[in-house]
Design a protein around this motif. Structure first.
Motif, PDB file in Angstrom:
ATOM      1  N   SER A  63      31.202  18.117  12.418  1.00  0.00           N
ATOM      2  CA  SER A  63      30.607  18.725  11.217  1.00  0.00           C
ATOM      3  C   SER A  63      31.710  19.015  10.205  1.00  0.00           C
ATOM      4  CB  SER A  63      29.904  20.031  11.579  1.00  0.00           C
ATOM      5  OG  SER A  63      28.916  19.795  12.542  1.00  0.00           O
ATOM      6  N   PRO A  64      31.348  19.185   8.916  1.00  0.00           N
ATOM      7  CA  PRO A  64      32.375  19.507   7.915  1.00  0.00           C
ATOM      8  C   PRO A  64      33.178  20.761   8.286  1.00  0.00           C
ATOM      9  CG  PRO A  64      30.329  18.907   6.838  1.00  0.00           C
ATOM     10  CD  PRO A  64      30.021  18.990   8.298  1.00  0.00           C
ATOM     11  N   THR A  65      32.489  21.776   8.826  1.00  0.00           N
ATOM     12  CA  THR A  65      33.152  22.983   9.318  1.00  0.00           C
ATOM     13  C   THR A  65      32.938  23.023  10.825  1.00  0.00           C
ATOM     14  OG1 THR A  65      32.606  24.114   7.246  1.00  0.00           O
ATOM     15  CG2 THR A  65      33.333  25.493   9.081  1.00  0.00           C
ATOM     16  N   PHE A  66      34.016  23.171  11.573  1.00  0.00           N
ATOM     17  CA  PHE A  66      33.878  23.099  13.032  1.00  0.00           C
ATOM     18  C   PHE A  66      34.859  24.049  13.719  1.00  0.00           C
ATOM     19  CE2 PHE A  66      36.991  19.949  11.732  1.00  0.00           C
ATOM     20  CZ  PHE A  66      38.023  20.090  12.671  1.00  0.00           C
ATOM     21  N   THR A  67      34.604  24.286  14.999  1.00  0.00           N
ATOM     22  CA  THR A  67      35.444  25.202  15.777  1.00  0.00           C
ATOM     23  C   THR A  67      36.363  24.421  16.719  1.00  0.00           C
ATOM     24  OG1 THR A  67      33.838  25.344  17.575  1.00  0.00           O
ATOM     25  CG2 THR A  67      33.614  26.942  15.776  1.00  0.00           C
TER      26      THR A  67
END
Length: 204
Positions: A17-21
């Motif tokens: 995803s564009p923002t990920f962990t």
């Protein structure tokens, strides 16, 4: 790092995803060393501890909110952050304000600066909606009516001026129809005795 290794990293990064962990990166077979290389190469930015955003992701003015909500997925944006999101105040909050159910673990996030409130578990989900912080990426936040009622309930903390200003702006925007929604939320939160006189004073 060889061209083949770089190509491998890019392929794995493209699947995230564009923002990920960090945990999501691990599932995509990206190690801590890989992430460090991608940060150095400018292909990802570290938004918060363990939260990254791809450099090719669409620009967003809400990177701090995305970072906090990614780290605390069960929290909801509240207080000044929710009021600012709904453009009910002009102030830019100095911290991200989130709420978690009373009795649950309070997230500890030092960056971005984060303020954590605990709300009654019974009414925690009242007025929660999803806000698009970036194309295809949403975060949970209290809606405008809930945010205003909460501001009035906690006006001792956020300031009477800010709370009344948010109430006035909400009423000007929503008109008489908004009064009913405010009262509905206030009744659920046991705050009718606070909201009724304040609304009457603003509309007088």
């Amino acid at each position: 790092m060889s061209a083949a290794e770089i190509s491998r990293l890019d392929q794995r990064l493209a699947g995230l995803s564009p923002t990920f962990t960090t945990a999501q990166a691990r599932q995509a077979l990206l190690s801590a060393r890989d992430l460090a290389h991608l940060v150095t190469a400018g292909e990802i930015d570290e938004l918060s501890r363990g939260v990254y955003r791809r450099a090719d992701a669409p620009e967003t003015a809400y990177a701090d909110l995305l970072a906090v909500c990614t780290r605390a997925p069960h929290a909801v944006l509240c207080g000044e952050s929710a009021l600012a999101l709904h453009e009910l105040i002009d102030d830019i909050p100095s911290a991200v304000h989130i709420a978690v159910p009373r009795g649950s673990r309070r997230p500890t996030i030092s960056y971005p600066p984060t303020v954590v409130a605990q709300y009654a578990a019974k009414t925690f989900t009242l007025g929660v909606e999803r806000f698009e912080a970036a194309p295809g990426e949403t975060i949970p936040a209290y809606n405008a009516a809930r945010s205003v009622v909460d501001a009035m309930r906690h006006r001792g903390r956020i300031g009477e001026t800010m709370a009344l200003s948010a109430l006035g702006r909400y009423l000007r925007r929503s008109g008489r129809g908004g009064v009913g929604e405010l009262q509905l939320v206030a009744r659920e939160l046991g705050a009718l005795s606070i909201i009724r006189p304040a609304v009457e004073a603003v509309l007088a």
